[in-house]
Design a protein around this motif. Sequence first.
Motif, PDB file in Angstrom:
ATOM      1  N   LEU A 126       0.852  -1.200   0.000  1.00  0.00           N
ATOM      2  CA  LEU A 126       0.000   0.000   0.000  1.00  0.00           C
ATOM      3  C   LEU A 126       0.886   1.248   0.000  1.00  0.00           C
ATOM      4  O   LEU A 126       2.018   1.215   0.483  1.00  0.00           O
ATOM      5  N   PHE A 127       0.361   2.336  -0.556  1.00  0.00           N
ATOM      6  CA  PHE A 127       1.095   3.610  -0.518  1.00  0.00           C
ATOM      7  C   PHE A 127       1.007   4.189   0.892  1.00  0.00           C
ATOM      8  O   PHE A 127      -0.079   4.539   1.363  1.00  0.00           O
ATOM      9  N   ALA A 128       2.158   4.309   1.545  1.00  0.00           N
ATOM     10  CA  ALA A 128       2.188   4.712   2.960  1.00  0.00           C
ATOM     11  C   ALA A 128       1.665   6.125   3.174  1.00  0.00           C
ATOM     12  O   ALA A 128       1.104   6.436   4.231  1.00  0.00           O
ATOM     13  N   HIS A 129       1.848   7.007   2.175  1.00  0.00           N
ATOM     14  CA  HIS A 129       1.493   8.419   2.346  1.00  0.00           C
ATOM     15  C   HIS A 129       0.061   8.724   1.912  1.00  0.00           C
ATOM     16  O   HIS A 129      -0.350   9.877   1.891  1.00  0.00           O
ATOM     17  N   LYS A 130      -0.694   7.695   1.532  1.00  0.00           N
ATOM     18  CA  LYS A 130      -2.092   7.906   1.151  1.00  0.00           C
ATOM     19  C   LYS A 130      -3.010   7.167   2.117  1.00  0.00           C
ATOM     20  O   LYS A 130      -2.643   6.113   2.647  1.00  0.00           O
ATOM     21  N   THR A 131      -4.193   7.710   2.324  1.00  0.00           N
ATOM     22  CA  THR A 131      -5.162   7.046   3.198  1.00  0.00           C
ATOM     23  C   THR A 131      -5.637   5.759   2.532  1.00  0.00           C
ATOM     24  O   THR A 131      -5.409   5.522   1.341  1.00  0.00           O
ATOM     25  N   ILE A 132      -6.327   4.948   3.308  1.00  0.00           N
ATOM     26  CA  ILE A 132      -6.815   3.671   2.787  1.00  0.00           C
ATOM     27  C   ILE A 132      -7.776   3.893   1.623  1.00  0.00           C
ATOM     28  O   ILE A 132      -7.665   3.254   0.582  1.00  0.00           O
ATOM     29  N   VAL A 133      -8.699   4.819   1.764  1.00  0.00           N
ATOM     30  CA  VAL A 133      -9.655   5.044   0.663  1.00  0.00           C
ATOM     31  C   VAL A 133      -8.941   5.615  -0.565  1.00  0.00           C
ATOM     32  O   VAL A 133      -9.293   5.297  -1.708  1.00  0.00           O
ATOM     33  N   GLN A 134      -7.903   6.408  -0.358  1.00  0.00           N
ATOM     34  CA  GLN A 134      -7.114   6.910  -1.501  1.00  0.00           C
ATOM     35  C   GLN A 134      -6.366   5.770  -2.186  1.00  0.00           C
ATOM     36  O   GLN A 134      -6.286   5.723  -3.414  1.00  0.00           O
ATOM     37  N   ASN A 135      -5.821   4.861  -1.394  1.00  0.00           N
ATOM     38  CA  ASN A 135      -5.140   3.684  -1.954  1.00  0.00           C
ATOM     39  C   ASN A 135      -6.069   2.882  -2.859  1.00  0.00           C
ATOM     40  O   ASN A 135      -5.670   2.423  -3.934  1.00  0.00           O
ATOM     41  N   VAL A 136      -7.300   2.722  -2.410  1.00  0.00           N
ATOM     42  CA  VAL A 136      -8.251   1.881  -3.146  1.00  0.00           C
ATOM     43  C   VAL A 136      -8.795   2.585  -4.391  1.00  0.00           C
ATOM     44  O   VAL A 136      -9.032   1.954  -5.418  1.00  0.00           O
TER      45      VAL A 136
END
Length: 250
Positions: free
Chosen positions: A96-106
Amino acid sequence: MASADEAPLIVLEGVNKWFGSLHVLRDVDLSISRGEVIVVIGPSGSGKSTLCRAINRLETIDKGRIVFDGQPLPAEGRALARLRSDVGMVFQSFNLFAHKTIVQNVSLGPVKVRGESPAAAREHAMALLDRVGIADQAAKYPAQLSGGQQQRAAIARALAMRPKAMLFDEPTSALDPEMVGEVLEVMTSLAGEGMTMVVVTHEMGFARHAAHRVVFMADGQLVEQAPPTEFFANPRSDRAKDFLSKILTH
């Protein structure tokens, strides 16, 4: 699962792969129907992960061919990017991208690759996070989640691309034991909904309950394949018998 007369979704024909002098895939033939759940098991170093990664060309093959949805795997460029968006991949590490929120990752992939509007992608992302049981974690960053939650987010991220098939490369091996069940539960529900899945795993319970077919590999070869009831009750090869005797007594 697909009817018998429908073309398989994934076909591997005479697939070979070498890492230097190490022959990691040896003449592998495998055909996977739409909606079929294949669980690939075998001892460490048997070529399972390489096989899984070859299906979306994360690993190139040296000989043979792989066909996905009627088309040979493209070598590079846009066609390969299109293929990868049709084949979801879930790894041991969550990536997962560490600097993005979970919803942003998805929601990132559908916007960048599929051209969805940010609003539509976010709405779909929230529905998927709800489906994998972590909608309440949407605004958090990966480091704030448990390993099991991060892996469920990674599954939601793969599903956000609306893939035709999902590949799982030992998705629970990096998790603490108490988190394994929550990830397998999501995978089992996906299998029940008819998603085509290729799962490399050491979780024999999942293989028994969710697989349509168990594929046993050893030394780069596909040694045998059978429905789970048949495979676990009566493995045909000595290699499989030996493997099961070791793994099922622990």
